[in-house]
Design a protein around this motif. Structure first.
Motif, PDB file in Angstrom:
ATOM      1  N   UNK A  30       6.387  -6.818   4.067  1.00 15.13           N
ATOM      2  CA  UNK A  30       4.982  -6.444   4.261  1.00 15.13           C
ATOM      3  C   UNK A  30       4.729  -4.994   3.873  1.00 15.13           C
ATOM      4  N   UNK A  31       5.672  -4.105   4.212  1.00 22.35           N
ATOM      5  CA  UNK A  31       5.521  -2.691   3.857  1.00 22.35           C
ATOM      6  C   UNK A  31       5.553  -2.490   2.346  1.00 22.35           C
ATOM      7  N   UNK A  32       6.399  -3.254   1.660  1.00 26.96           N
ATOM      8  CA  UNK A  32       6.467  -3.157   0.192  1.00 26.96           C
ATOM      9  C   UNK A  32       5.122  -3.535  -0.419  1.00 26.96           C
ATOM     10  N   UNK A  33       4.549  -4.664   0.039  1.00 31.11           N
ATOM     11  CA  UNK A  33       3.263  -5.114  -0.500  1.00 31.11           C
ATOM     12  C   UNK A  33       2.159  -4.104  -0.169  1.00 31.11           C
ATOM     13  N   UNK A  38      -1.615   0.077  -1.977  1.00 26.07           N
ATOM     14  CA  UNK A  38      -2.128   1.443  -1.817  1.00 26.07           C
ATOM     15  C   UNK A  38      -1.924   2.287  -3.073  1.00 26.07           C
ATOM     16  N   UNK A  39      -0.904   1.985  -3.849  1.00 26.98           N
ATOM     17  CA  UNK A  39      -0.608   2.792  -5.031  1.00 26.98           C
ATOM     18  C   UNK A  39      -1.503   2.441  -6.218  1.00 26.98           C
ATOM     19  N   UNK A  45      -9.324  -0.842  -4.170  1.00 24.39           N
ATOM     20  CA  UNK A  45     -10.759  -1.080  -4.342  1.00 24.39           C
ATOM     21  C   UNK A  45     -11.109  -2.542  -4.136  1.00 24.39           C
ATOM     22  N   UNK A  46     -10.256  -3.428  -4.635  1.00 26.54           N
ATOM     23  CA  UNK A  46     -10.496  -4.861  -4.488  1.00 26.54           C
ATOM     24  C   UNK A  46     -10.498  -5.271  -3.017  1.00 26.54           C
TER      25      UNK A  46
END
Length: 200
Positions: A30-33, A38-39, A45-46
């Motif tokens: 979950x943190x990876x996604x 965020x990057x 924006x989506x």
């Protein structure tokens, strides 16, 4: 809690030096996604626009009722920590884009408050845009693969099975980047053209 100087990890290590800290695989995924989303300005924006879409309809019971009468799958609020739950937030927009957009356009014409009318118009334009639709198709496909995180939480999950599931997920993402992105673009373009022909 996991601090190695004063946290629970440190206390456990004083009792048993072989009790090594192992991070939760599901939480790590979950943190990876979350970091990926965020990057990317397009992704953040989506998801911001998706949340605004939910907010427009959930602001009053009347709006929510109108939406439910037209869309089979309900819009959902986003979760910042559990990315596999975002599938439900995207699913209605992915498979009933035209109905969602038509409801927004009707809402724009029905409301008397200028702010709500403007917001409905803005959301309808966003939902009908190619950029929004390509993000919808991409993120739906990607997040459907991340349902593996639910399996990683199983109390009976074995390490070799978990490794195999994660390798398969990685292989899918590599294939998606290399070849299936074109099919996502085609799907988004088809939705755009269908909306233009039916709603214009």
């Amino acid at each position: 809690m996991k601090g190695k100087t004063k946290g629970v990890q440190a206390q456990l290590l004083t009792i048993n030096p072989r009790a090594l800290f192992v991070p939760c695989g599901e939480h790590t995924l979950n943190l990876v996604v979350a970091n990926v989303a965020e990057s990317s300005p397009d992704a953040s924006g989506y998801f911001g626009n998706l949340q605004k879409l939910f907010t427009v309809f959930s602001a009053t019971i009347q709006r929510w009722t109108v939406l439910k009468n037209r869309v089979d799958m309900s819009l959902k609020s986003l979760s910042e920590t559990r990315w596999e739950s975002c599938i439900r937030a995207i699913k209605a927009v992915r498979y009933q884009t035209m109905q969602v957009r038509k409801t927004l356009l009707d809402l724009r014409n029905q409301v008397t408050e200028p702010v709500t009318s403007t917001e409905s118009q803005s959301r309808a334009e966003e939902v009908g845009s190619y950029r929004f639709l390509i993000c919808t198709v991409l993120w739906y496909d990607i997040l459907c693969q991340l349902q593996v995180s639910k399996l990683l939480q199983s109390t009976t999950m074995q390490l070799d099975v978990a490794m195999s599931l994660l390798k398969n997920t990685k292989a899918f993402l590599v294939r998606y980047r290399d070849s299936r992105f074109v099919s996502a673009q085609t799907s988004a373009k088809d939705i755009c053209e269908e909306m233009k022909s039916r709603l214009c």
